[in-house]
Design an enzyme around this catalytic site. Structure first.
Site, PDB file in Angstrom:
ATOM      1  N   GLU A  49       0.905  -1.228  -0.013  1.00 15.20           N
ATOM      2  CA  GLU A  49       0.089  -0.022  -0.052  1.00 15.20           C
ATOM      3  C   GLU A  49       0.940   1.305   0.018  1.00 15.20           C
ATOM      4  OE1 GLU A  49      -3.177   0.680  -0.194  1.00 15.20           O
ATOM      5  OE2 GLU A  49      -3.734  -1.827  -0.561  1.00 15.20           O
ATOM      6  N   TYR A 134      -6.581   5.960   4.732  1.00  9.42           N
ATOM      7  CA  TYR A 134      -6.971   5.188   3.422  1.00  9.42           C
ATOM      8  C   TYR A 134      -6.045   3.906   3.726  1.00  9.42           C
ATOM      9  CZ  TYR A 134      -6.748   3.330  -1.161  1.00  9.42           C
ATOM     10  OH  TYR A 134      -7.051   2.403  -2.218  1.00  9.42           O
ATOM     11  N   ASP A 152     -11.638   5.536  -2.858  1.00  9.79           N
ATOM     12  CA  ASP A 152     -10.482   6.329  -3.742  1.00  9.79           C
ATOM     13  C   ASP A 152     -10.987   6.870  -4.906  1.00  9.79           C
ATOM     14  OD1 ASP A 152     -10.944   4.101  -5.255  1.00  9.79           O
ATOM     15  OD2 ASP A 152      -8.606   3.421  -5.171  1.00  9.79           O
TER      16      ASP A 152
END
Length: 315
Positions: A49, A134, A152
């Site tokens: 990520e 996020y 997103d």
């Protein structure tokens, strides 16, 4: 826009279970293969990520595999020299190198504050250095199946086109939460991001990608495929990010360098009094020092020379 106005501006299909099943089946039948989709290891997912934040997924694969070969666990990363981690980031052009520093610190926190076990909820994961909402939600979703609906730019585009959700953050959050089946954050968040990445791109390919939502999609019905504006990534070539990376790479080769020698090594048009000269270089180094990536010392010059600033990587 009030909450009541937001909720009244769109509605998901009445047969929502069918919508959910169609997307999950489409994803499970065929999707892009990335190695981090084959693991539920929280550390491996966190690395993917963080790397993916500014880098195309295809380029992340090699870097991700090499990073984990070198530092396969949080314990290994904790013991690594931070300059080596930052250097890896720079060598693989993975975006802002302070993310490497944050990842290194997060590994230390997992080892020392959580006894080597990752926290499992989005709120708890945000306690780790550099892990925002996020990323925390992504790790909670993909490692522990314990996340919220991801929102997103891809997901916003999908929801806007498919269900006419207005371009409003509260509306997107509400619609994404309502659309996700309970207890399915791992597969759902992967699936809806995949839909936005391969079928509902800026230029949609509804039929060729076999979009599973065509029968419910407002845009497919009306032919209006407009979508919220998506910010473009500034060009890397010539950017401040590029020269931050060059500073790190150059300082890896030397124990230290005075600015008079560092400047010409990071750009051929360096001139102390020019547009990209001493003041410009000091600004970049100041930012890197604030990020605790470099150290700066001021020393007396040799003979009649004025004082000189010397830069080195912080270790």
């Amino acid at each position: 826009m009030s909450e009541s106005e937001t909720e009244s501006d769109y509605s998901l299909p009445d047969d929502l279970p069918a919508v959910q099943d169609a997307l999950i089946s489409w994803y499970e039948d065929d999707h892009r293969s990335f190695p981090w989709r084959e693991t539920d290891d929280a550390y491996e997912i966190l690395v993917s990520e963080v790397m993916s934040q500014q880098t195309q997924l295809g380029r992340v694969v090699e870097a991700w595999e090499e990073f984990l070969d070198r530092w396969p666990t949080t314990a290994d990363l904790k013991e690594a020299d931070r300059a080596d981690v930052v250097g890896f980031w720079t060598d693989h052009s993975l975006g802002y190198n302070n993310r490497a520093k944050y990842l290194h610190e997060a590994a230390r926190e997992v080892e020392e504050e959580y006894s080597g076990e990752f926290p499992e909820t989005p709120d708890e994961l945000q306690n780790l250095m550099g892990v925002g909402p996020y990323t925390a939600n992504a790790v909670a979703s993909f490692a522990f199946n314990n996340g919220d609906a991801v929102v997103d730019t891809n997901v916003k585009r999908v929801l806007h086109r498919a269900f006419d959700v207005p371009d409003d953050d509260a509306a997107f959050e509400s619609a994404a939460t309502e659309a996700m089946p309970d207890g399915e954050s791992r597969v759902w968040n992967n699936a809806i991001m995949e839909l936005g990445g391969v079928a509902c791109e800026k230029t949609p390919s509804c039929d060729t990608a076999g979009c599973p939502w065509r029968e419910w999609c407002h845009a497919y019905e009306t032919g209006d495929f407009t979508a919220p504006d998506v910010p473009t990534q500034p060009s890397f070539e010539g950017s401040r990010r590029q020269f931050r990376g060059r500073v790190i790479s150059t300082l890896k080769e030397y124990d230290e360098l005075p600015l008079s020698k560092l400047g010409p090594r990071i750009r051929v048009d360096y001139a102390p009094d020019g547009e990209h000269g001493r003041e410009w270089l000091e600004g970049i180094l100041s930012d890197l020092a604030d990020d605790e990536l470099v150290e700066l010392d001021t020393r007396d010059g040799d003979g009649d020379e004025d004082e000189e600033t010397v830069a080195r990587l912080r270790r």
